[in-house]
Design an enzyme around this catalytic site. Structure first.
Site, PDB file in Angstrom:
ATOM      1  N   LYS A 129       0.819  -1.215   0.000  1.00 51.35           N
ATOM      2  CA  LYS A 129       0.000   0.000   0.000  1.00 51.35           C
ATOM      3  C   LYS A 129       0.850   1.262   0.000  1.00 51.35           C
ATOM      4  O   LYS A 129       0.391   2.330  -0.392  1.00 51.35           O
ATOM      5  CB  LYS A 129      -0.965   0.007   1.197  1.00 51.35           C
ATOM      6  CG  LYS A 129      -1.876  -1.201   1.295  1.00 51.35           C
ATOM      7  CD  LYS A 129      -2.566  -1.517  -0.006  1.00 51.35           C
ATOM      8  CE  LYS A 129      -3.451  -2.745   0.023  1.00 51.35           C
ATOM      9  NZ  LYS A 129      -2.841  -3.994   0.430  1.00 51.35           N
ATOM     10  N   TYR A 172     -11.251 -15.515   2.758  1.00 55.04           N
ATOM     11  CA  TYR A 172     -10.439 -14.347   3.107  1.00 55.04           C
ATOM     12  C   TYR A 172     -10.214 -14.272   4.624  1.00 55.04           C
ATOM     13  O   TYR A 172     -11.145 -14.414   5.407  1.00 55.04           O
ATOM     14  CB  TYR A 172     -11.126 -13.057   2.630  1.00 55.04           C
ATOM     15  CG  TYR A 172     -10.344 -11.838   3.032  1.00 55.04           C
ATOM     16  CD1 TYR A 172      -9.194 -11.480   2.337  1.00 55.04           C
ATOM     17  CD2 TYR A 172     -10.736 -11.077   4.129  1.00 55.04           C
ATOM     18  CE1 TYR A 172      -8.452 -10.387   2.728  1.00 55.04           C
ATOM     19  CE2 TYR A 172      -9.999  -9.969   4.523  1.00 55.04           C
ATOM     20  CZ  TYR A 172      -8.858  -9.631   3.815  1.00 55.04           C
ATOM     21  OH  TYR A 172      -8.118  -8.553   4.212  1.00 55.04           O
ATOM     22  N   TYR A 196      -2.356 -12.848   3.077  1.00 54.60           N
ATOM     23  CA  TYR A 196      -2.104 -12.641   1.644  1.00 54.60           C
ATOM     24  C   TYR A 196      -0.885 -13.422   1.122  1.00 54.60           C
ATOM     25  O   TYR A 196      -1.011 -14.322   0.297  1.00 54.60           O
ATOM     26  CB  TYR A 196      -1.876 -11.146   1.358  1.00 54.60           C
ATOM     27  CG  TYR A 196      -3.021 -10.245   1.710  1.00 54.60           C
ATOM     28  CD1 TYR A 196      -4.078 -10.051   0.816  1.00 54.60           C
ATOM     29  CD2 TYR A 196      -3.052  -9.558   2.923  1.00 54.60           C
ATOM     30  CE1 TYR A 196      -5.124  -9.199   1.118  1.00 54.60           C
ATOM     31  CE2 TYR A 196      -4.101  -8.705   3.238  1.00 54.60           C
ATOM     32  CZ  TYR A 196      -5.137  -8.529   2.337  1.00 54.60           C
ATOM     33  OH  TYR A 196      -6.167  -7.691   2.641  1.00 54.60           O
TER      34      TYR A 196
HETATM   35  C1  LIG Z   1      -3.550  -5.274   0.214  1.00 54.82           C
HETATM   36  C2  LIG Z   1      -2.595  -6.379   0.194  1.00 54.82           C
HETATM   37  C3  LIG Z   1      -2.475  -7.219  -0.933  1.00 54.82           C
HETATM   38  C4  LIG Z   1      -3.370  -7.093  -2.141  1.00 54.82           C
HETATM   39  O1  LIG Z   1      -3.117  -5.956  -2.902  1.00 54.82           O
HETATM   40  P1  LIG Z   1      -4.240  -5.420  -3.891  1.00 54.82           P
HETATM   41  O2  LIG Z   1      -3.635  -4.270  -4.571  1.00 54.82           O
HETATM   42  O3  LIG Z   1      -5.390  -4.994  -3.023  1.00 54.82           O
HETATM   43  O4  LIG Z   1      -4.649  -6.514  -4.786  1.00 54.82           O
HETATM   44  C5  LIG Z   1      -1.523  -8.217  -0.911  1.00 54.82           C
HETATM   45  N1  LIG Z   1      -0.732  -8.399   0.160  1.00 54.82           N
HETATM   46  C6  LIG Z   1      -0.820  -7.637   1.261  1.00 54.82           C
HETATM   47  C7  LIG Z   1       0.071  -7.922   2.398  1.00 54.82           C
HETATM   48  C8  LIG Z   1      -1.747  -6.594   1.310  1.00 54.82           C
HETATM   49  O5  LIG Z   1      -1.834  -5.838   2.411  1.00 54.82           O
END
Ligand SMILES: *Cc1c(COP(=O)(O)O)cnc(C)c1O
Length: 334
Positions: free
Chosen positions: A50, A263, A289
């Protein structure tokens, strides 16, 4: 690139992030040559993907003279945590409207949000569309009180945030050149689709042979694909880039085996993947993730998707602070 350089941006993070070899993991798996792009080391209160989006989003906020940021995510949102850090760095206040019930404990990212000093509200509603409506109402309310609010959607996923990973492709391609390697694949966790949209658009511009493989985290990947296509095409249009991204450009693996029950629910395989990378390379993945993306990568290697002489870059998108919010699940499998 000319036009991307003209887009408002604030420098908030440490770039370039390292592109490192994974020699022990490569040897262990005897598949392709494995690399890791350390976007967990961007900076901004423990870092993550982010951060790249926020350079452009906060650039736009500053450009519009905003002084108050409103955003959303889950209680364990990495995006929310990094947004508060970015806003603090720029002297702005933040309101987080987190989706769900107020958790009993402040743990992981939520603890960090509190330390960083954000105002936090919880919205126990069904979808992020519902939360975005609440945020829009709050923005009007805060504007009436004399603030200049700027709202950022969940995950920083709009065309502005998408610029972050378009720019990242230039960085990765330059680093690969310096290392003398040809990058064949980038494998990463995909959720809102904004990271993937930026990467795919960037690859189309700079290196059409570079394939981007997204791995689902348990959400509906039909929706992620649609969103990624929309974001990539919007970003291209804003930059006057004559490229169109279609369905076949957005590759997402949504195997149940990778994403587990859904999720935010780490599977046994995810926890094994966390242990594998930690023990082979000393690098920590997250339970929501990146560990799911790693399960996907391991399975694709096992299935022979990549040739031995190919280079596969695993994009580490961050998220390790959430490890502490999943202490019980992790402890049960140590
Ligand atoms: C938000 C996030 C993602 C996914 O990214 P997107 O741009 O929303 O697809 C992947 N890994 C982590 C650790 C995240 O915080």
């Amino acid at each position: 690139m000319q036009t991307l350089e003209k887009v408002p941006r604030v420098r908030l993070i440490n770039l370039p992030t390292p592109l490192e070899a994974l020699p022990r993991l490569t040897k262990k798996l005897s598949g392709p040559r494995l690399w890791i792009k350390r976007d967990d080391k961007t900076g901004l209160a423990f870092g993550g993907n982010k951060a790249r989006k926020l350079e452009y989003l906060m650039g736009d906020a500053k450009h519009k003279d905003a002084d108050f940021i409103i955003t959303t995510g889950s209680p364990q949102s990495n995006h929310a945590r990094m947004t508060v850090a970015a806003a603090n760095k720029l002297g702005m206040d933040t309101l987080l409207v987190l989706k769900g019930k107020k958790p009993r404990e402040n743990q992981g990212n939520l603890l960090l949000d509190r330390i960083l000093g954000a105002d936090i509200k919880f919205a126990d509603v069904k979808t992020y569309d519902d939360v975005h409506k609440i945020m829009a109402e709050l923005a009007v309310e805060y504007a009436r009180k004399g603030h200049k609010p700027y709202t950022i959607p969940v995950g920083g996923a709009n065309y502005i945030g998408t610029f972050g990973y378009l720019n990242a492709i230039y960085e990765i391609v330059a680093q690969a050149k310096q290392l003398g390697i040809k990058t064949d694949y980038i494998v990463h966790s995909t959720s809102t689709g904004a990271t993937q949209a930026g990467l795919v658009l960037g690859a189309k511009i700079l290196d059409p042979n570079l394939k981007i493989l997204g791995i689902g985290e348990g959400s509906d990947t039909v929706e992620i694909r649609q969103d990624a296509i929309k974001l990539a095409n919007e970003a291209a249009k804003k930059l006057d880039i004559d490229i169109s991204v279609g369905t076949k450009d957005i590759i997402i693996y949504d195997d149940r085996k990778y994403a587990g029950e859904g999720y935010g629910i780490p599977s046994k395989e995810c926890i094994e993947a966390i242990k594998l990378l930690a023990r082979a390379e000393g690098i920590l993945l997250d339970p929501v993730y990146t560990s799911k993306a790693m399960v996907g990568l391991l399975d694709l290697i096992e299935k022979g998707k990549f040739a031995k002489d190919q280079n596969v870059v695993f994009l580490h998108t961050g998220g390790a602070p959430a490890l502490f919010a999943f202490r019980k699940e992790l402890e049960a499998q140590l």
